[in-house]
Design a protein around this motif. Structure first.
Motif, PDB file in Angstrom:
ATOM      1  N   PHE A 102       0.859  -1.183   0.000  1.00  0.00           N
ATOM      2  CA  PHE A 102       0.000   0.000   0.000  1.00  0.00           C
ATOM      3  C   PHE A 102       0.893   1.230   0.000  1.00  0.00           C
ATOM      4  O   PHE A 102       2.004   1.198   0.523  1.00  0.00           O
TER       5      PHE A 102
ATOM      6  N   GLU B  87      -2.525   5.867   0.937  1.00  0.00           N
ATOM      7  CA  GLU B  87      -3.594   4.965   1.365  1.00  0.00           C
ATOM      8  C   GLU B  87      -3.611   4.816   2.887  1.00  0.00           C
ATOM      9  O   GLU B  87      -4.654   4.620   3.488  1.00  0.00           O
ATOM     10  N   PHE B  88      -2.438   4.922   3.525  1.00  0.00           N
ATOM     11  CA  PHE B  88      -2.383   4.864   4.982  1.00  0.00           C
ATOM     12  C   PHE B  88      -2.940   6.135   5.612  1.00  0.00           C
ATOM     13  O   PHE B  88      -3.478   6.102   6.705  1.00  0.00           O
TER      14      PHE B  88
ATOM     15  N   THR C  20      -8.693   4.508   6.986  1.00  0.00           N
ATOM     16  CA  THR C  20      -9.001   3.159   6.529  1.00  0.00           C
ATOM     17  C   THR C  20      -8.642   2.133   7.595  1.00  0.00           C
ATOM     18  O   THR C  20      -8.110   2.470   8.645  1.00  0.00           O
TER      19      THR C  20
ATOM     20  N   ILE D 161      -6.462  -0.182   7.008  1.00  0.00           N
ATOM     21  CA  ILE D 161      -5.158  -0.699   6.604  1.00  0.00           C
ATOM     22  C   ILE D 161      -4.191  -0.543   7.779  1.00  0.00           C
ATOM     23  O   ILE D 161      -4.095   0.524   8.372  1.00  0.00           O
TER      24      ILE D 161
ATOM     25  N   ASP E 276       0.026  -4.878   5.976  1.00  0.00           N
ATOM     26  CA  ASP E 276      -0.987  -5.303   5.011  1.00  0.00           C
ATOM     27  C   ASP E 276      -0.447  -5.123   3.601  1.00  0.00           C
ATOM     28  O   ASP E 276       0.392  -4.249   3.342  1.00  0.00           O
ATOM     29  N   LYS E 277      -0.936  -5.944   2.690  1.00  0.00           N
ATOM     30  CA  LYS E 277      -0.549  -5.860   1.281  1.00  0.00           C
ATOM     31  C   LYS E 277      -1.806  -5.759   0.431  1.00  0.00           C
ATOM     32  O   LYS E 277      -2.909  -6.079   0.862  1.00  0.00           O
ATOM     33  N   LYS E 278      -1.603  -5.328  -0.797  1.00  0.00           N
ATOM     34  CA  LYS E 278      -2.659  -5.244  -1.791  1.00  0.00           C
ATOM     35  C   LYS E 278      -2.404  -6.380  -2.789  1.00  0.00           C
ATOM     36  O   LYS E 278      -1.309  -6.498  -3.331  1.00  0.00           O
TER      37      LYS E 278
ATOM     38  N   ASN F  13     -10.421  -7.353   3.027  1.00  0.00           N
ATOM     39  CA  ASN F  13     -11.378  -6.557   2.269  1.00  0.00           C
ATOM     40  C   ASN F  13     -11.244  -6.891   0.794  1.00  0.00           C
ATOM     41  O   ASN F  13     -10.164  -7.238   0.330  1.00  0.00           O
TER      42      ASN F  13
ATOM     43  N   GLN G 279      -7.313  -6.648   0.085  1.00  0.00           N
ATOM     44  CA  GLN G 279      -6.443  -6.238   1.178  1.00  0.00           C
ATOM     45  C   GLN G 279      -6.167  -7.515   1.958  1.00  0.00           C
ATOM     46  O   GLN G 279      -7.092  -8.167   2.437  1.00  0.00           O
TER      47      GLN G 279
ATOM     48  N   ARG H 238      -3.656  -9.729   4.913  1.00  0.00           N
ATOM     49  CA  ARG H 238      -2.882  -9.549   6.128  1.00  0.00           C
ATOM     50  C   ARG H 238      -2.290 -10.897   6.519  1.00  0.00           C
ATOM     51  O   ARG H 238      -2.965 -11.916   6.467  1.00  0.00           O
TER      52      ARG H 238
END
Length: 121
Positions: free
Chosen positions: A56, A60-61, A65, A67, A71-73, A102, A118, A120
Motif C-alpha cells: 500500500f 492509502e495509509f 481506513t 489498513i 498489510d498488502k494489496k 477486504n 487487502q 494480512r
C-alpha cells in the motif's frame, strides 16, 4: 459494450499472468452437522488465481481506513475464477498464507476485470 469489457478482462488476465504469480485462494466452510462427529467436517474450496502482490502507498495509509502496517494489496484477474473472493478466506502466495480483509471489485458495465484484495499475514 460487453465485448469490449470481455476483451479488457482477457487482457488483464494475460498481463497479470505474465508479470504476476499463481495464488491459491482457499475458502474453508463449516460442513453440515453430524451427530456422530460434533466437530463437523469442513468443506474446503480452492482455486488458482493469477495475482500481483503490492505494498500500500503512504497516501492509502493517510486516509481513514482499516489498513495496518504489514498489510498488502493483492490484485487478481477476475476472468476464469470459479467463485468471487470474499473476506476471511486465505490466499497462499509463495508459501506464505495471507487472510483476506477486504475485497474491491473493478466491474465496469457488469463485467468483473480484477479484484483488489487487502490481505494480512
Amino acid at each position: 459494450m460487453s465485448e469490449f469489457y470481455d476483451r479488457m478482462a482477457a487482457t488483464a488476465l494475460r498481463l497479470i499472468t505474465q508479470y504476476g504469480q499463481a495464488v491459491t485462494l482457499r475458502d474453508v466452510q463449516p460442513g453440515e452437522y453430524d451427530p456422530d462427529n460434533p466437530e463437523g467436517a469442513e468443506v474446503i474450496l480452492e482455486q488458482i488465481a493469477q495475482g500481483i502482490l503490492l505494498d500500500f502507498t503512504g497516501f492509502e495509509f493517510q486516509a481513514d481506513t482499516l489498513i495496518v502496517r504489514g498489510d498488502k494489496k493483492l490484485k487478481i484477474a477476475a476472468l476464469g475464477l470459479d467463485w468471487k473472493p470474499k473476506p476471511m478466506i486465505t490466499a497462499e502466495i509463495q508459501g506464505n498464507t495471507w487472510t483476506v480483509i477486504n475485497v474491491k471489485e473493478v466491474n465496469p458495465a457488469g463485467t468483473p476485470l480484477i479484484y483488489e484484495l487487502q490481505v494480512r499475514s
